[in-house]
Design a protein around this motif. Sequence first.
Motif, PDB file in Angstrom:
ATOM      1  N   GLY A 295       0.935  -0.730  -0.119  1.00  0.00           N
ATOM      2  CA  GLY A 295      -0.046  -0.320  -0.085  1.00  0.00           C
ATOM      3  C   GLY A 295       0.215   1.300   0.107  1.00  0.00           C
ATOM      4  N   TYR A 296       2.121   1.234   0.467  1.00  0.00           N
ATOM      5  CA  TYR A 296       2.762   2.563   0.708  1.00  0.00           C
ATOM      6  C   TYR A 296       3.408   3.225  -0.595  1.00  0.00           C
ATOM      7  N   ALA A 297       4.019   1.143  -0.966  1.00  0.00           N
ATOM      8  CA  ALA A 297       4.430   1.343  -2.582  1.00  0.00           C
ATOM      9  C   ALA A 297       3.806   1.820  -3.480  1.00  0.00           C
ATOM     10  N   LEU A 298       2.363   1.708  -3.466  1.00  0.00           N
ATOM     11  CA  LEU A 298       1.382   2.100  -4.562  1.00  0.00           C
ATOM     12  C   LEU A 298       1.290   3.219  -3.756  1.00  0.00           C
ATOM     13  N   SER A 299       1.591   4.214  -3.044  1.00  0.00           N
ATOM     14  CA  SER A 299       1.351   6.392  -3.009  1.00  0.00           C
ATOM     15  C   SER A 299       1.983   6.498  -3.149  1.00  0.00           C
ATOM     16  N   ARG A 300       3.265   6.372  -3.696  1.00  0.00           N
ATOM     17  CA  ARG A 300       4.617   6.827  -3.897  1.00  0.00           C
ATOM     18  C   ARG A 300       4.135   7.727  -5.337  1.00  0.00           C
TER      19      ARG A 300
ATOM     20  N   THR B  64      -4.688   4.166   0.399  1.00  0.00           N
ATOM     21  CA  THR B  64      -5.315   5.459   0.618  1.00  0.00           C
ATOM     22  C   THR B  64      -5.042   6.531   1.861  1.00  0.00           C
ATOM     23  N   PHE B  65      -4.249   5.175   3.195  1.00  0.00           N
ATOM     24  CA  PHE B  65      -4.346   6.185   4.603  1.00  0.00           C
ATOM     25  C   PHE B  65      -2.646   7.036   3.436  1.00  0.00           C
ATOM     26  N   PHE B  66      -2.224   6.532   3.152  1.00  0.00           N
ATOM     27  CA  PHE B  66      -0.638   7.267   3.347  1.00  0.00           C
ATOM     28  C   PHE B  66      -0.749   7.933   2.048  1.00  0.00           C
ATOM     29  N   LYS B  67      -1.782   8.292   1.303  1.00  0.00           N
ATOM     30  CA  LYS B  67      -1.781   9.468  -0.274  1.00  0.00           C
ATOM     31  C   LYS B  67      -1.764  10.440   1.174  1.00  0.00           C
TER      32      LYS B  67
ATOM     33  N   ALA C  65      12.045  16.720   3.900  1.00  0.00           N
ATOM     34  CA  ALA C  65      13.060  16.747   5.261  1.00  0.00           C
ATOM     35  C   ALA C  65      13.441  15.661   4.944  1.00  0.00           C
ATOM     36  N   ALA C  66      13.043  14.270   5.093  1.00  0.00           N
ATOM     37  CA  ALA C  66      13.446  13.233   5.800  1.00  0.00           C
ATOM     38  C   ALA C  66      15.111  12.604   4.182  1.00  0.00           C
TER      39      ALA C  66
ATOM     40  N   GLU D 207       3.878  14.785   2.029  1.00  0.00           N
ATOM     41  CA  GLU D 207       4.810  14.572   1.027  1.00  0.00           C
ATOM     42  C   GLU D 207       6.204  15.361   1.349  1.00  0.00           C
ATOM     43  N   THR D 208       6.028  16.567   2.764  1.00  0.00           N
ATOM     44  CA  THR D 208       6.796  17.370   3.062  1.00  0.00           C
ATOM     45  C   THR D 208       8.363  16.734   4.064  1.00  0.00           C
TER      46      THR D 208
END
Length: 306
Positions: A109-114, A172-175, A185-186, A180-181
Amino acid sequence: MEFSIKNKFIKKSKMKKSWKDRIFDITIYGIAIVMILMIIYPLWFIIIASFSNPADVSNGKVWFWPKEWKLDGYMELIKQDIIWRGYLNTIIYTIVGTIIALFVNIPAGYALSRKELFGRKWISTFYIIPMFVSGGLMPTYLVIKNFGLLDTFWVLVLPFAVSAFNIIIARTFFKSSIPETLWEAAQIDGCGTFRYFLTMVLPLSKAILAVIGLWTAVGIWNSWFDAMIYISNENLQPLQLVLRRILISNESLLGTASGELASELRRLSEMMKYAAIVISTLPIMCLYPFLQKYFNQGVMVGSIKE
């Protein structure tokens, strides 16, 4: 002085409600109370019925409290050695299956949010299609058989670990919840993708972790059909299937008995049915209050439009 008088006037005006507002509040609270009772009472009735005489239950004498307390149904179930083995199997299946599901679905899910993921839309479509079209029981059975998973521990935790629905919810949650900031920063601080995901994203994702974990755990705990299809070894069968076998065997014995023996078996069978429901659902009901806060936060994620 004038400002304080205005504030008092505003507070009093807010405190005073019109009769229409009061009627509306009473109606809303009344509907909420009725809905709560409609949900709670069937659960309470199952509990008190498991301690009651089946004759009293069938005659409508049990409403809010058992007329006489009886533990026969629970005692008969506890005497069955396979109950404890089934309980242990289900606990292990639930813990291991939930961990594997989180390990698979959350990173996906995180990969698809990028946005920078190459072919993100095509991959998302690839995940969405199985939500509406499945291969069917026979092809799934043949695939599991060819992989050598039949009658093994892993047949209930590996083949069904990937959930397209959970992946879409996590995406959807990650997006919507991870700015994105934070990633920018990371990057400035020299943080890589994996380190960013593990040290920054996951600690901020307790809500979605709890929701997907709870959904997965409840699904595995209540599952019996997959075990009936893919597991024939009694030592590997989960609690739900074990309870089903016990109840079916009781029905078979009831069909061969007669007279007082038949009435006694019928009474025990009815009590065991209610006791089996309580025993099988009690752990999940005890777990839910601890995850309710995160569940309420994360369950609304799917309603956010991208």
